[in-house]
Enzyme design. Structure first.
Site, PDB file in Angstrom:
ATOM      1  N   LYS A  75       0.827  -1.209   0.000  1.00 54.33           N
ATOM      2  CA  LYS A  75       0.000   0.000   0.000  1.00 54.33           C
ATOM      3  C   LYS A  75       0.866   1.265   0.000  1.00 54.33           C
ATOM      4  O   LYS A  75       0.568   2.207  -0.715  1.00 54.33           O
ATOM      5  CB  LYS A  75      -0.941   0.016   1.211  1.00 54.33           C
ATOM      6  CG  LYS A  75      -1.928  -1.149   1.237  1.00 54.33           C
ATOM      7  CD  LYS A  75      -2.944  -0.999   2.368  1.00 54.33           C
ATOM      8  CE  LYS A  75      -2.329  -1.082   3.740  1.00 54.33           C
ATOM      9  NZ  LYS A  75      -1.869  -2.429   4.135  1.00 54.33           N
ATOM     10  N   ARG A 108      -9.681   0.814   8.987  1.00 55.68           N
ATOM     11  CA  ARG A 108      -9.300  -0.570   9.292  1.00 55.68           C
ATOM     12  C   ARG A 108     -10.386  -1.309  10.065  1.00 55.68           C
ATOM     13  O   ARG A 108     -10.234  -2.495  10.346  1.00 55.68           O
ATOM     14  CB  ARG A 108      -8.035  -0.549  10.140  1.00 55.68           C
ATOM     15  CG  ARG A 108      -6.781  -1.048   9.431  1.00 55.68           C
ATOM     16  CD  ARG A 108      -5.657  -0.907  10.435  1.00 55.68           C
ATOM     17  NE  ARG A 108      -4.473  -1.639  10.140  1.00 55.68           N
ATOM     18  CZ  ARG A 108      -3.420  -1.137   9.495  1.00 55.68           C
ATOM     19  NH1 ARG A 108      -3.453   0.065   8.982  1.00 55.68           N
ATOM     20  NH2 ARG A 108      -2.346  -1.872   9.370  1.00 55.68           N
ATOM     21  N   ARG A 127      11.379  -6.502   4.761  1.00 56.96           N
ATOM     22  CA  ARG A 127      11.314  -5.072   5.082  1.00 56.96           C
ATOM     23  C   ARG A 127      11.869  -4.825   6.486  1.00 56.96           C
ATOM     24  O   ARG A 127      12.503  -3.813   6.747  1.00 56.96           O
ATOM     25  CB  ARG A 127       9.841  -4.609   4.986  1.00 56.96           C
ATOM     26  CG  ARG A 127       9.622  -3.145   5.327  1.00 56.96           C
ATOM     27  CD  ARG A 127       8.195  -2.697   5.042  1.00 56.96           C
ATOM     28  NE  ARG A 127       7.231  -3.157   6.031  1.00 56.96           N
ATOM     29  CZ  ARG A 127       5.906  -2.977   5.953  1.00 56.96           C
ATOM     30  NH1 ARG A 127       5.393  -2.348   4.916  1.00 56.96           N
ATOM     31  NH2 ARG A 127       5.094  -3.420   6.881  1.00 56.96           N
ATOM     32  N   ARG A 163      11.226  -1.281  12.245  1.00 53.17           N
ATOM     33  CA  ARG A 163       9.918  -1.439  12.882  1.00 53.17           C
ATOM     34  C   ARG A 163       9.895  -2.745  13.637  1.00 53.17           C
ATOM     35  O   ARG A 163      10.064  -3.809  13.042  1.00 53.17           O
ATOM     36  CB  ARG A 163       8.819  -1.426  11.803  1.00 53.17           C
ATOM     37  CG  ARG A 163       8.456  -0.034  11.351  1.00 53.17           C
ATOM     38  CD  ARG A 163       7.446  -0.076  10.226  1.00 53.17           C
ATOM     39  NE  ARG A 163       6.234  -0.852  10.552  1.00 53.17           N
ATOM     40  CZ  ARG A 163       5.174  -0.904   9.773  1.00 53.17           C
ATOM     41  NH1 ARG A 163       5.150  -0.227   8.636  1.00 53.17           N
ATOM     42  NH2 ARG A 163       4.122  -1.620  10.112  1.00 53.17           N
ATOM     43  N   ARG A 203      -0.775  -9.484  13.150  1.00 46.99           N
ATOM     44  CA  ARG A 203      -1.283  -8.394  12.310  1.00 46.99           C
ATOM     45  C   ARG A 203      -2.184  -8.939  11.216  1.00 46.99           C
ATOM     46  O   ARG A 203      -3.226  -8.345  10.916  1.00 46.99           O
ATOM     47  CB  ARG A 203      -0.129  -7.594  11.719  1.00 46.99           C
ATOM     48  CG  ARG A 203       0.488  -6.671  12.742  1.00 46.99           C
ATOM     49  CD  ARG A 203       1.918  -6.333  12.419  1.00 46.99           C
ATOM     50  NE  ARG A 203       2.041  -5.588  11.179  1.00 46.99           N
ATOM     51  CZ  ARG A 203       3.181  -5.468  10.497  1.00 46.99           C
ATOM     52  NH1 ARG A 203       4.275  -6.068  10.943  1.00 46.99           N
ATOM     53  NH2 ARG A 203       3.222  -4.767   9.400  1.00 46.99           N
TER      54      ARG A 203
HETATM   55  P1  ADP Z   1       1.000  -2.459   7.975  1.00 44.20           P
HETATM   56  O1  ADP Z   1      -0.177  -2.246   7.091  1.00 44.20           O
HETATM   57  O2  ADP Z   1       2.201  -2.926   7.211  1.00 44.20           O
HETATM   58  O3  ADP Z   1       0.713  -3.282   9.174  1.00 44.20           O
HETATM   59  P2  ADP Z   1       0.793   0.266   8.994  1.00 44.20           P
HETATM   60  O4  ADP Z   1       1.915   1.230   8.989  1.00 44.20           O
HETATM   61  O5  ADP Z   1      -0.398   0.581   8.166  1.00 44.20           O
HETATM   62  O6  ADP Z   1       1.481  -1.087   8.548  1.00 44.20           O
HETATM   63  O7  ADP Z   1       0.280   0.016  10.492  1.00 44.20           O
HETATM   64  C1  ADP Z   1       1.149  -0.311  11.538  1.00 44.20           C
HETATM   65  C2  ADP Z   1       0.351  -0.438  12.854  1.00 44.20           C
HETATM   66  O8  ADP Z   1      -0.231   0.830  13.186  1.00 44.20           O
HETATM   67  C3  ADP Z   1      -0.810  -1.406  12.838  1.00 44.20           C
HETATM   68  O9  ADP Z   1      -0.435  -2.739  13.093  1.00 44.20           O
HETATM   69  C4  ADP Z   1      -1.691  -0.821  13.963  1.00 44.20           C
HETATM   70  O10 ADP Z   1      -1.186  -1.148  15.230  1.00 44.20           O
HETATM   71  C5  ADP Z   1      -1.520   0.680  13.795  1.00 44.20           C
HETATM   72  N1  ADP Z   1      -2.548   1.266  12.912  1.00 44.20           N
HETATM   73  C6  ADP Z   1      -2.323   1.850  11.688  1.00 44.20           C
HETATM   74  N2  ADP Z   1      -3.472   2.283  11.147  1.00 44.20           N
HETATM   75  C7  ADP Z   1      -4.469   1.967  12.023  1.00 44.20           C
HETATM   76  C8  ADP Z   1      -5.883   2.119  12.024  1.00 44.20           C
HETATM   77  N3  ADP Z   1      -6.532   2.697  11.005  1.00 44.20           N
HETATM   78  N4  ADP Z   1      -6.590   1.661  13.100  1.00 44.20           N
HETATM   79  C9  ADP Z   1      -5.963   1.089  14.120  1.00 44.20           C
HETATM   80  N5  ADP Z   1      -4.632   0.882  14.189  1.00 44.20           N
HETATM   81  C10 ADP Z   1      -3.875   1.328  13.157  1.00 44.20           C
END
Ligand code: ADP
Length: 190
Positions: A14, A89, A128, A134, A146
Site C-alpha cells: 500500500k 481498518r 522489510r 519497525r 497483524r
Molecule cells: P501495515 O499495514 O504494514 O501493518 P501500517 O503502517 O499501516 O502497517 O500500520 C502499523 C500499525 O499501526 C498497525 O499494526 C496498527 O497497530 C496501527 N494502525 C495503523 N493504522 C491503524 C488504524 N486505522 N486503526 C488502528 N490501528 C492502526
C-alpha cells in the site's frame, strides 16, 4: 474530488503504490501508520499509548485514528482529493470516514484492494524488517498477529464498500509498474 481508500493486508504494498497514485492523481496521502509513527518519534502522549499496541501487532483504538484523520482533513481543505492508506481498518472507522467526508461536502469515491497471499506477505514483511527499524516487522509471530487482526477486523471493511458498489480489487503480485497500471485502471473505472 477523488477520495480513494487503498486497501490490503500488512505488506501488500500500500505504501509503495500510494506514493505513485498520489503523484499521478495529485492527491494528499494520509497513512495512519505513518502518522502514528511520527507521534511516537515526537514522543507525544498519543504516541506513547499507540506504541505498545503497535509493537504487539494490535490495532490502536478507533477514536485515536479517527481524530488524527479529522485533523488532517481540516488541515488540507484545498486538496484535490485524498488517498487513505491503512485507514479505515474497522467498520466503525469506515462509518466515521463517511461522516467526516460529508462534513467537507464530499464523499469516498471507492476502495481499491491489493490481494496478496499470506506466505508472500510474511516473506515481504520480514525482508522489510531488516531495514525498516519497525519492531512489528521483525518477528514472525507479530506478523501473524497483524494478519489475524486484518482477517478479523479489517477484511469486513471491504464488504462495507462492496455493499455501496464502490469496491475494486487487483492482484498485488508482480512488478511495481504492472500492479500500478492495474490499480490505475481500477481507479479510472470507479
Ligand atoms: P501495515 O499495514 O504494514 O501493518 P501500517 O503502517 O499501516 O502497517 O500500520 C502499523 C500499525 O499501526 C498497525 O499494526 C496498527 O497497530 C496501527 N494502525 C495503523 N493504522 C491503524 C488504524 N486505522 N486503526 C488502528 N490501528 C492502526
Amino acid at each position: 474530488m477523488l477520495n480513494l481508500v487503498l486497501f490490503g493486508p500488512p505488506g501488500a504494498g500500500k505504501g509503495t503504490q500510494s506514493a505513485k497514485i498520489k503523484e499521478k492523481y495529485n492527491l494528499v496521502h494520509l497513512s495512519t501508520g505513518d502518522l502514528l509513527r511520527s507521534e511516537i518519534k515526537a514522543g507525544t502522549e498519543l504516541g506513547l499509548k499507540a506504541k505498545s499496541l503497535m509493537d504487539q501487532g494490535q490495532l490502536v483504538p478507533d477514536e485515536v485514528v479517527i481524530g488524527m484523520i479529522d485533523s488532517k482533513l481540516k488541515e488540507n481543505k484545498a486538496a484535490n482529493g485524498f488517498i487513505f492508506d491503512g485507514f479505515p481498518r474497522t467498520v466503525e472507522q469506515a462509518k466515521a470516514l463517511d461522516t467526516l467526508t460529508e462534513q467537507n461536502n464530499t464523499s469516498i469515491s471507492g476502495m481499491v484492494a491489493l490481494e496478496v497471499d499470506e506466505e508472500e506477505l510474511t516473506t515481504r514483511i520480514l525482508e522489510r524488517g531488516k531495514t525498516s527499524n519497525r519492531a512489528d516487522d521483525q518477528n514472525e509471530e507479530l506478523i501473524r498477529n497483524r494478519v489475524q487482526e486484518y482477517e478479523n477486523k479489517t477484511a469486513p471493511v471491504a464488504d462495507y464498500y462492496k455493499a455501496q458498489d464502490k469496491f475494486k480489487s487487483v492482484y498485488g503480485v508482480g512488478s511495481i509498474e504492472e500492479i500500478f497500471d492495474k490499480l490505475c485502471s481500477a481507479i479510472d473505472s470507479l
